[in-house]
Scaffold this motif. Structure first.
Motif, short mmCIF file in Angstrom:
data_model
loop_
_atom_site.label_atom_id
_atom_site.label_comp_id
_atom_site.label_asym_id
_atom_site.label_seq_id
_atom_site.Cartn_x
_atom_site.Cartn_y
_atom_site.Cartn_z
N VAL A 1 22.55 0.75 66.01
CA VAL A 1 21.40 0.13 66.67
C VAL A 1 20.13 0.61 65.97
CG1 VAL A 1 20.18 -0.16 68.84
CG2 VAL A 1 22.67 0.10 68.84
N TRP A 2 19.24 -0.30 65.67
CA TRP A 2 18.00 0.05 64.99
C TRP A 2 17.04 0.72 65.98
CZ3 TRP A 2 16.04 -2.74 60.20
CH2 TRP A 2 17.11 -3.19 59.42
N ASN A 3 16.12 1.52 65.43
CA ASN A 3 15.16 2.19 66.29
C ASN A 3 14.29 1.22 67.07
OD1 ASN A 3 16.22 4.50 65.24
ND2 ASN A 3 14.38 5.18 64.18
N VAL A 4 13.99 0.08 66.46
CA VAL A 4 13.16 -0.91 67.15
C VAL A 4 13.89 -1.47 68.37
CG1 VAL A 4 13.98 -2.86 65.75
CG2 VAL A 4 11.69 -2.94 66.78
N ASP A 5 15.22 -1.47 68.35
CA ASP A 5 15.98 -1.96 69.50
C ASP A 5 15.80 -1.04 70.70
OD1 ASP A 5 16.95 -4.11 68.03
OD2 ASP A 5 18.63 -2.94 67.25
N TYR A 6 15.72 0.28 70.46
CA TYR A 6 15.48 1.20 71.57
C TYR A 6 14.08 1.00 72.16
CZ TYR A 6 19.74 3.68 70.29
OH TYR A 6 21.06 4.00 70.04
N CYS A 7 13.14 0.57 71.31
CA CYS A 7 11.80 0.28 71.82
C CYS A 7 11.82 -0.93 72.75
CB CYS A 7 10.85 0.03 70.65
SG CYS A 7 10.64 1.45 69.56
N GLN A 8 12.71 -1.87 72.50
CA GLN A 8 12.84 -3.02 73.39
C GLN A 8 13.51 -2.64 74.71
OE1 GLN A 8 14.90 -6.03 71.15
NE2 GLN A 8 13.24 -6.30 69.67
N ILE A 9 14.36 -1.62 74.67
CA ILE A 9 15.04 -1.16 75.89
C ILE A 9 14.07 -0.39 76.78
CG2 ILE A 9 16.90 0.26 76.80
CD1 ILE A 9 18.43 -0.29 74.19
N LEU A 10 13.31 0.54 76.16
CA LEU A 10 12.39 1.38 76.92
C LEU A 10 11.00 0.77 77.06
CD1 LEU A 10 13.46 4.82 75.41
CD2 LEU A 10 14.07 3.88 77.64
N LYS A 11 10.74 -0.33 76.34
CA LYS A 11 9.53 -1.15 76.47
C LYS A 11 8.28 -0.47 75.95
CE LYS A 11 11.85 -4.42 78.53
NZ LYS A 11 12.14 -5.68 77.82
N ASP A 12 7.90 0.69 76.47
CA ASP A 12 6.58 1.26 76.19
C ASP A 12 6.56 2.24 75.01
OD1 ASP A 12 5.55 -0.18 78.33
OD2 ASP A 12 6.06 1.42 79.74
N ILE A 13 7.70 2.63 74.49
CA ILE A 13 7.75 3.58 73.39
C ILE A 13 7.53 2.83 72.07
CG2 ILE A 13 10.24 3.42 73.00
CD1 ILE A 13 10.22 6.45 72.52
N THR A 14 6.92 3.48 71.09
CA THR A 14 6.61 2.85 69.81
C THR A 14 7.64 3.23 68.76
OG1 THR A 14 5.20 4.68 69.08
CG2 THR A 14 4.16 2.91 70.35
N VAL A 15 7.76 2.39 67.74
CA VAL A 15 8.70 2.66 66.66
C VAL A 15 8.31 3.92 65.90
CG1 VAL A 15 9.77 1.73 64.57
CG2 VAL A 15 9.19 0.20 66.45
N GLU A 16 7.01 4.12 65.70
CA GLU A 16 6.55 5.30 64.98
C GLU A 16 6.95 6.58 65.71
OE1 GLU A 16 4.46 1.76 63.79
OE2 GLU A 16 4.69 2.70 65.77
N ASP A 17 6.85 6.55 67.02
CA ASP A 17 7.23 7.73 67.82
C ASP A 17 8.73 8.00 67.70
OD1 ASP A 17 7.26 9.83 69.59
OD2 ASP A 17 7.15 8.60 71.38
N VAL A 18 9.54 6.93 67.76
CA VAL A 18 10.99 7.10 67.65
C VAL A 18 11.36 7.62 66.27
CG1 VAL A 18 13.21 5.91 67.71
CG2 VAL A 18 11.46 5.31 69.36
#
Length: 339
Positions: A231-248
């Motif tokens: 799973v790509w990091n951007v996919d986790y941002c879609q799950i948690l909504k408010d977290i950014t890709v840069e932070d992940v």
């Protein structure tokens, strides 16, 4: 599994002479020895390192014989529960346990290679719960602090660092990630291995202020190492909504650096964590689910049994042939010597 960088443990420095000037004994680590048979003998590097038992104590997630951290953390609560059971003379888990009979056979569908997903996630969440509840201190790093790096726009409570999360809250958080990303139960076990390896290597604790970010970092790393289609990091941002890709991305980099890029999980370590999770489930009166043996499962077990019997027969026949060939060879050599 991906490549790994082993964690090296350097031996202690050589002790200095005391103030009185008394000479200390020679250091036992010598570069060469004199042997009567072979002459000069150079000592192997493994003979100069610290004993394996000491390494196990410092890195339990790397060694199969070392006890898992979460099982040790849970022992205090388990002992209290056992005292309560002894006083009441009844265990609530015993009343709901299923047993096989002449008419019905119950099977545990969870194996070390194919664990039950729901129960495994429950056990991992319970292991994290005991880590937080029975932590030694609250040592942490800023990258995992939820106050400094929030996962949502919701306001973080002022006492966020002091209130321990309940087991159900941890379970829902992990289940949401696993369900949305369609991760496997094996990934949950590897997640727990990475989490305990982080706590050991970085000498930190998982506590109310950092548990979500530590669990998220362990899950996204485990999913990339274990699953073929990560799973790509951007996919986790879609799950948690408010977290950014840069932070992940930054959290993942820090997680890897703190692990010293050691992402290898030996099969023996994986198996140890699986069976310790089963022990944790039994200690807390919720075991892996038992299902009645169906006709389809019975036929499958029968087919596997026949296949194993055929393989054993072939092995026995081949071993007999090899034994007969050796006997013939011995007889031929004996005749040659006698003639």
């Amino acid at each position: 599994m991906g490549g790994s960088v082993s964690c090296c443990i350097s031996r202690s420095e050589r002790p200095k002479n005391d103030e009185k000037g008394v000479e200390l004994e020679e250091c036992p680590f010598t570069t060469e020895d004199v042997s009567e048979d072979t002459g000069t003998y150079i000592q192997h590097i493994s003979d100069r390192e610290l004993p394996d038992e000491l390494a196990q104590e410092t890195n339990p997630s790397d060694h199969p014989r070392a006890s898992t951290l979460f099982l040790n953390k849970s022992q205090t609560d388990v002992r209290e529960k056992r005292k309560s059971i002894y006083i009441n003379h009844t265990s609530p888990g015993l009343l709901t346990r299923k047993y096989s009979s002449c008419s019905t056979i119950f099977l545990d569908d969870s194996t070390v290679s194919q664990p039950n997903l729901k129960t495994t996630i429950k056990c991992v969440a319970l292991a994290i719960y005991y880590h937080i509840k029975n932590r030694d201190s609250s040592r942490s790093l800023d990258i995992f602090d939820e106050k400094k790096h929030p996962l949502s726009h919701e306001k973080v409570a002022d006492d966020y660092y002091a209130v321990n999360p309940e087991h159900r809250l941890i379970y829902r958080f992990i289940r949401t990630l696993f369900s949305s990303a369609q991760l496997t139960a094996e990934c949950a076990i590897v997640t727990l291995v990475y989490l305990e390896r982080l706590l050991t290597y970085a000498e930190m604790d998982i506590c109310p202020s950092n548990w979500k970010r530590i669990v998220l970092g362990a899950i996204l790393l485990a999913s990339k190492v274990w699953d073929d289609q990560a799973v790509w990091n951007v996919d986790y941002c879609q799950i948690l909504k408010d977290i950014t890709v840069e932070d992940v991305n930054e959290m993942e980099r820090n997680f890897l650096e703190l692990l010293q890029f050691n992402i290898n999980v030996p099969a023996s370590v994986y198996a140890k964590y699986y069976f310790d999770l089963r022990s944790l489930a039994d200690d807390n009166n919720f075991g892996f689910p038992l299902e009645p043996l169906s006709n389809k499962q019975a036929k499958k077990l029968e087919a596997i049994s026949r296949l194993c019997e055929d393989q054993n027969k072939d092995l026995n026949k081949s071993s007999l042939r090899r034994s007969a060939s050796a006997d013939n060879l011995t007889a031929i050599n004996t005749k040659a010597v006698l003639s």
